[in-house]
Write an enzyme that holds these catalytic residues in place. Structure first.
Site, PDB file in Angstrom:
ATOM      1  N   GLY A   1       0.822  -1.197   0.000  1.00 39.31           N
ATOM      2  CA  GLY A   1       0.000   0.000   0.000  1.00 39.31           C
ATOM      3  C   GLY A   1       0.858   1.249   0.000  1.00 39.31           C
ATOM      4  O   GLY A   1       2.089   1.175  -0.036  1.00 39.31           O
ATOM      5  N   CYS A   2       0.227   2.402   0.082  1.00 37.79           N
ATOM      6  CA  CYS A   2       0.989   3.654   0.039  1.00 37.79           C
ATOM      7  C   CYS A   2       1.813   3.860   1.298  1.00 37.79           C
ATOM      8  O   CYS A   2       2.766   4.645   1.302  1.00 37.79           O
ATOM      9  CB  CYS A   2       0.051   4.838  -0.175  1.00 37.79           C
ATOM     10  SG  CYS A   2      -1.157   5.075   1.138  1.00 37.79           S
ATOM     11  N   THR A   3       1.458   3.162   2.379  1.00 39.81           N
ATOM     12  CA  THR A   3       2.218   3.300   3.634  1.00 39.81           C
ATOM     13  C   THR A   3       3.143   2.126   3.884  1.00 39.81           C
ATOM     14  O   THR A   3       3.813   2.074   4.909  1.00 39.81           O
ATOM     15  CB  THR A   3       1.262   3.427   4.834  1.00 39.81           C
ATOM     16  OG1 THR A   3       0.489   2.225   4.953  1.00 39.81           O
ATOM     17  CG2 THR A   3       0.347   4.617   4.675  1.00 39.81           C
TER      18      THR A   3
END
Length: 386
Positions: free
Chosen positions: A359-361
């Site tokens: 994911g983006c994190t």
């Protein structure tokens, strides 16, 4: 001319007395050594750094360890860099100097340096723990210990309640789990919140540029690169100008105050490294570090690290069949990338179909919407998520 010099000396004395009356502190100034051999820019650059520090700051003294040079300095003469390091250790051990700035030092395993940089987005100082040396041969354990060292340095710099962020690199989530448990057990510190919308104590690149936390936790190799980038991004890399260098070596039981700069460090940075060392010396970093490790150990530091870094019985070693595939849209964050595939297999074992993703994190585990809560409970129970 001689009369003016005497008057200047008298003025300095009265200034020191006035400052002592104002602060109530009449302690003798700390003495910080500076080895002048070894720089890629020559002895002259090191002397220039000492001159900058002397003109900019007047609350500590500088002792040059190297060849005889012009200028009003206390000089301990040596023939070469090797002799300079030996003399530096002698002066530290005897108490003739309280700290030292040098280009290289052989720290023992268990000790690594805590750097300090100035961030471009805000101009705030950012403590990077750590930047050289090896705190532990185990990456996760090392980063946890770096957190304790970083807190000690921050407090010696006058930050009473420093905030702590963990750089989003391999091992970050395991480090977060250990530090959370340590905090729950009574070791007091504050996590920083990422400036990104989803927050959390695991920091992204944006947080580096803005110095979101007071202390950024990482491994030494990553920290070393970060200091080099922050210190010389405007000069092309061969002349470091910004920040205060790679910092003092800190570790449990370590009793020497040795600050590291690079052979590529320029006078402006070395000037601030001298100031950094002097502040740590004046505020007894060695004693502060001893106290922080004592408090962390009282909260179960070693047992928590051992429990969380021991080899898990990997689901991959068992004969586990993958459940039937299904649509997976429920994402579970907080899994360390090093454990991602094993976490998926732990869910397969409980007949929950899962896939790994990014994911983006950071790393995520994907499961069906109807099994999200149950999957999270399993991952917490099996130690893959806090």
């Amino acid at each position: 001319m001689e009369e003016l010099k005497v008057k200047g000396m008298i003025a300095d004395v009265f200034n020191d007395i006035a400052e002592g009356i104002k602060s109530g502190n009449f302690k003798e100034k700390v003495k910080i050594g500076l080895t002048t051999f070894g720089s890629e820019h020559g002895v002259e650059e090191m002397v220039k750094a000492a001159e900058l520090a002397k003109n900019k700051y007047n609350d500590f003294e500088i002792v040059l360890i190297g060849p005889k040079v012009d200028g009003d300095f206390n000089i301990v003469e040596v023939e070469n860099a090797e002799e300079g390091h030996k003399k530096m250790v002698e002066l530290l051990d005897s108490g003739e100097i309280q700290g030292c700035v040098t280009q290289h030092f052989d720290f023992p395993i268990g000790v690594s340096t805590v750097g300090k940089v100035s961030t471009p987005a805000t101009g705030r100082d950012l403590i990077i723990a750590t930047t050289t040396g090896t705190t532990s041969t185990n990456r996760v354990e090392g980063m946890v210990l770096n957190a304790i060292s970083g807190i000690a340095v921050a407090k010696s710099l006058g930050i009473k309640k420093p905030t702590l962020g963990i750089l989003n690199i391999d091992g970050a989530r395991q480090v977060e789990r250990i530090l959370k448990e340590l905090k729950d057990n009574g070791y007091e510190f504050q996590f920083a919140e990422s400036l990104r919308a989803d927050g959390g104590s695991v920091m992204r690149g944006n947080d580096l540029l803005t110095a979101t936390p007071d202390i950024m936790i990482c491994d030494s190799l990553t920290g070393n690169i970060l200091v080099k980038l922050f210190s010389s991004f405007t000069t092309g890399g061969n002349y470091e100008t910004v920040g205060a260098g790679y910092g003092p070596g800190v570790g449990e039981g370590y009793t020497k105050l040795v600050n590291i700069v690079s052979r590529a460090s320029g006078a402006p940075l070395i000037c601030e490294a001298l100031r950094y060392s002097a502040t740590c010396a004046a505020n007894n970093l060695i004693d502060v570090s001893k106290d922080e490790f004592k408090k962390a150990n009282k909260a179960g530091l070693k047992d928590i690290i051992a429990k969380n870094t021991k080899e898990k019985v990997k689901p991959a070693e068992e004969d586990i069949k993958m459940p039937p595939k299904k649509v997976v849209t429920y994402s579970i964050a907080g899994i360390d990338i090093l454990e991602l595939e094993d976490a998926c297999r732990a869910l397969w074992k409980e007949n929950i179909y899962s896939e790994s993703g990014m994911g983006c994190t950071g790393p995520i585990v994907l499961v069906g919407e109807d099994e999200g809560t149950k999957a999270e409970e399993i991952l917490v129970k099996t130690g893959f998520k806090s």
